[in-house]
Design a protein around this motif. Structure first.
Motif, PDB file in Angstrom:
ATOM      1  N   ASP A  91      44.239  44.864  52.753  1.00 13.27           N
ATOM      2  CA  ASP A  91      45.069  46.061  52.560  1.00 13.27           C
ATOM      3  C   ASP A  91      44.918  46.610  51.140  1.00 13.27           C
ATOM      4  N   CYS A  92      43.684  46.588  50.646  1.00 10.79           N
ATOM      5  CA  CYS A  92      43.450  47.000  49.259  1.00 10.79           C
ATOM      6  C   CYS A  92      43.746  48.477  49.018  1.00 10.79           C
ATOM      7  N   ALA A  93      43.561  49.321  50.023  1.00  9.07           N
ATOM      8  CA  ALA A  93      43.819  50.744  49.834  1.00  9.07           C
ATOM      9  C   ALA A  93      45.256  50.977  49.390  1.00  9.07           C
ATOM     10  N   ASN A  94      46.201  50.271  50.020  1.00  9.34           N
ATOM     11  CA  ASN A  94      47.599  50.425  49.640  1.00  9.34           C
ATOM     12  C   ASN A  94      47.877  49.784  48.278  1.00  9.34           C
ATOM     13  N   ILE A  95      47.285  48.630  48.033  1.00 10.99           N
ATOM     14  CA  ILE A  95      47.501  47.942  46.757  1.00 10.99           C
ATOM     15  C   ILE A  95      47.013  48.792  45.591  1.00 10.99           C
ATOM     16  N   MET A  96      45.856  49.430  45.762  1.00  9.95           N
ATOM     17  CA  MET A  96      45.252  50.165  44.661  1.00  9.95           C
ATOM     18  C   MET A  96      45.772  51.587  44.524  1.00  9.95           C
ATOM     19  N   GLU A  97      46.723  51.985  45.382  1.00 10.31           N
ATOM     20  CA  GLU A  97      47.339  53.296  45.214  1.00 10.31           C
ATOM     21  C   GLU A  97      48.206  53.350  43.966  1.00 10.31           C
ATOM     22  N   GLN A  98      48.660  52.187  43.519  1.00  7.28           N
ATOM     23  CA  GLN A  98      49.554  52.116  42.368  1.00  7.28           C
ATOM     24  C   GLN A  98      48.782  51.712  41.116  1.00  7.28           C
ATOM     25  N   GLN A  99      49.302  52.120  39.969  1.00  2.67           N
ATOM     26  CA  GLN A  99      48.707  51.718  38.701  1.00  2.67           C
ATOM     27  C   GLN A  99      48.726  50.203  38.581  1.00  2.67           C
ATOM     28  N   ARG A 100      47.592  49.624  38.222  1.00  2.35           N
ATOM     29  CA  ARG A 100      47.480  48.183  38.094  1.00  2.35           C
ATOM     30  C   ARG A 100      47.815  47.752  36.667  1.00  2.35           C
ATOM     31  N   PRO A 101      48.246  46.508  36.482  1.00  3.81           N
ATOM     32  CA  PRO A 101      48.677  46.055  35.157  1.00  3.81           C
ATOM     33  C   PRO A 101      47.517  45.744  34.232  1.00  3.81           C
ATOM     34  N   ALA A 108      38.841  34.903  48.886  1.00  2.00           N
ATOM     35  CA  ALA A 108      39.861  34.431  49.820  1.00  2.00           C
ATOM     36  C   ALA A 108      40.844  33.460  49.177  1.00  2.00           C
ATOM     37  N   SER A 109      40.474  32.892  48.026  1.00  2.00           N
ATOM     38  CA  SER A 109      41.310  31.858  47.425  1.00  2.00           C
ATOM     39  C   SER A 109      42.279  32.397  46.378  1.00  2.00           C
ATOM     40  N   ILE A 110      42.170  33.686  46.018  1.00  2.00           N
ATOM     41  CA  ILE A 110      43.063  34.272  45.029  1.00  2.00           C
ATOM     42  C   ILE A 110      43.981  35.286  45.710  1.00  2.00           C
ATOM     43  N   PRO A 111      45.115  35.625  45.091  1.00  2.00           N
ATOM     44  CA  PRO A 111      46.024  36.593  45.720  1.00  2.00           C
ATOM     45  C   PRO A 111      45.323  37.913  46.017  1.00  2.00           C
ATOM     46  N   ALA A 112      45.759  38.563  47.088  1.00  2.00           N
ATOM     47  CA  ALA A 112      45.099  39.787  47.540  1.00  2.00           C
ATOM     48  C   ALA A 112      45.051  40.848  46.453  1.00  2.00           C
ATOM     49  N   HIS A 113      46.118  40.980  45.671  1.00  2.00           N
ATOM     50  CA  HIS A 113      46.139  42.059  44.674  1.00  2.00           C
ATOM     51  C   HIS A 113      45.101  41.833  43.580  1.00  2.00           C
ATOM     52  N   LEU A 123      26.534  40.322  52.398  1.00  2.00           N
ATOM     53  CA  LEU A 123      27.870  40.885  52.226  1.00  2.00           C
ATOM     54  C   LEU A 123      27.956  42.349  52.638  1.00  2.00           C
ATOM     55  N   GLY A 124      26.848  42.891  53.145  1.00  2.00           N
ATOM     56  CA  GLY A 124      26.815  44.301  53.510  1.00  2.00           C
ATOM     57  C   GLY A 124      26.653  45.184  52.286  1.00  2.00           C
ATOM     58  N   SER A 125      26.800  46.472  52.469  1.00  2.00           N
ATOM     59  CA  SER A 125      26.711  47.415  51.350  1.00  2.00           C
ATOM     60  C   SER A 125      28.102  47.695  50.817  1.00  2.00           C
ATOM     61  N   TRP A 126      28.159  48.205  49.587  1.00  2.00           N
ATOM     62  CA  TRP A 126      29.457  48.450  48.962  1.00  2.00           C
ATOM     63  C   TRP A 126      29.432  49.758  48.203  1.00  2.00           C
ATOM     64  N   ASP A 127      30.331  50.650  48.549  1.00  2.00           N
ATOM     65  CA  ASP A 127      30.615  51.854  47.788  1.00  2.00           C
ATOM     66  C   ASP A 127      32.106  51.838  47.522  1.00  2.00           C
ATOM     67  N   GLU A 128      32.466  52.151  46.278  1.00  2.00           N
ATOM     68  CA  GLU A 128      33.889  52.103  45.934  1.00  2.00           C
ATOM     69  C   GLU A 128      34.671  53.045  46.833  1.00  2.00           C
ATOM     70  N   PRO A 129      35.693  52.529  47.537  1.00  2.00           N
ATOM     71  CA  PRO A 129      36.455  53.369  48.464  1.00  2.00           C
ATOM     72  C   PRO A 129      37.211  54.476  47.738  1.00  2.00           C
ATOM     73  N   GLU A 130      37.363  55.588  48.424  1.00  2.00           N
ATOM     74  CA  GLU A 130      38.185  56.662  47.885  1.00  2.00           C
ATOM     75  C   GLU A 130      39.650  56.376  48.192  1.00  2.00           C
ATOM     76  N   GLY A 131      40.524  57.082  47.469  1.00  2.00           N
ATOM     77  CA  GLY A 131      41.948  56.966  47.754  1.00  2.00           C
ATOM     78  C   GLY A 131      42.674  55.970  46.895  1.00  2.00           C
ATOM     79  N   SER A 132      42.018  55.443  45.837  1.00  2.00           N
ATOM     80  CA  SER A 132      42.705  54.504  44.962  1.00  2.00           C
ATOM     81  C   SER A 132      43.205  55.220  43.721  1.00  2.00           C
ATOM     82  N   TYR A 133      44.079  54.555  42.996  1.00  2.00           N
ATOM     83  CA  TYR A 133      44.623  55.101  41.757  1.00  2.00           C
ATOM     84  C   TYR A 133      43.516  55.410  40.764  1.00  2.00           C
ATOM     85  N   TYR A 134      42.399  54.701  40.877  1.00  3.74           N
ATOM     86  CA  TYR A 134      41.331  54.791  39.890  1.00  3.74           C
ATOM     87  C   TYR A 134      40.162  55.666  40.348  1.00  3.74           C
ATOM     88  N   ASP A 135      40.410  56.603  41.251  1.00  7.48           N
ATOM     89  CA  ASP A 135      39.321  57.392  41.809  1.00  7.48           C
ATOM     90  C   ASP A 135      38.506  58.163  40.780  1.00  7.48           C
TER      91      ASP A 135
END
Length: 246
Positions: A45-55, A138-143, A226-238
């Motif tokens: 659920d990273c999209a929701n987590i990254m909507e907010q300013q991170r510390p 997988a071993s660290i908190p989701a945020h 691991l597949g391909s990776w492009d930074e998702p849109e919709g985060s606080y850091y867009d």
């Protein structure tokens, strides 16, 4: 000490068993080798987590992440040693991390760096096996895992690496656009894979910037399954992320 800005771990007692089940389910899904990085982003659920300013993380959070990395790959496969769990790659009091109004977190010089001076020496946490990277996430908190997605970079020659200190807050500026006076230009360059030097004089208060293209390759993740990776849109850091992802 704990990071006062980090996402709290919920522990109200009544839902502990459900939380444990959720963690086990997330771990199982992430460790499935058919699951790609974008799939993991959705699972956590990273999209929701990254909507907010991170510390701005403190030393205890960085030390926790480095320790988790060593535990995930094993000390014999680690690119950092136990004596590197604490500290960072910057000289004492040489930088300040602040929130930029448009970019999120950013690193600023707190002293003058003359051209050629070492600004930062990284001790990257690198993964040469996709399974080890999955296990770490997988071993660290989701945020925190969601932030690692954005900090990490990849290359066929080295696998996946992530800088688990304030170096991950250094923002990108393209060296290929140096003739455009309306854009920011990098003032730090890679001297070798673990030393970054000032490409011009950097004055106190200047934001430290580098060109991510010096060390990141778009297709390095696929080499590890691991597949391909492009930074998702919709985060606080867009707009101009404070992260190394490519």
């Amino acid at each position: 000490s704990s990071d006062p800005n980090a996402n709290p771990v919920h522990s109200d007692g009544a839902n502990d068993d459900d939380d444990d089940d959720d963690v086990i389910e997330e771990y199982t899904k992430i460790m499935d080798e058919t699951v790609t990085l974008p799939d993991m982003w959705a699972i956590l659920d990273c999209a929701n987590i990254m909507e907010q300013q991170r510390p701005i993380h403190n030393e205890s959070t960085w030390a926790y992440l480095r320790g988790s990395y060593i535990a995930s790959v094993g000390i014999s496969n680690s690119t950092m040693d136990y004596d590197q769990i604490y500290g960072n790659g910057f000289g004492p009091d040489s930088i300040i991390v602040k929130h930029h109004p448009d970019k999120g977190r950013a690193v600023y010089a707190n002293k003058k760096f003359r051209k050629g001076d070492t600004v930062w020496e990284d001790a990257s946490a690198c993964f040469t096996k996709g399974r080890d990277y999955r296990h770490f996430l997988a071993s660290i908190p989701a945020h925190l895992a969601c932030e690692v997605f954005l900090w990490a970079y990849s290359g066929k020659s080295y696998g996946v690496c992530v800088d688990l200190d304030e170096g991950s807050f250094i923002n990108h500026a393209s060296a290929g656009d140096n003739e455009n006076i309306d854009r920011e230009h990098p003032n730090m360059m890679v001297n070798n894979m673990d030393q970054h030097t000032a490409s011009r004089d950097i004055h106190p208060g200047d934001e430290i910037l580098c060109d991510y293209g010096e060390f990141a390759e778009d297709d390095g993740y696929a080499e590890l399954g691991l597949g391909s990776w492009d930074e998702p849109e919709g985060s606080y850091y867009d707009d101009d992320d404070d992260d190394d992802a490519e």
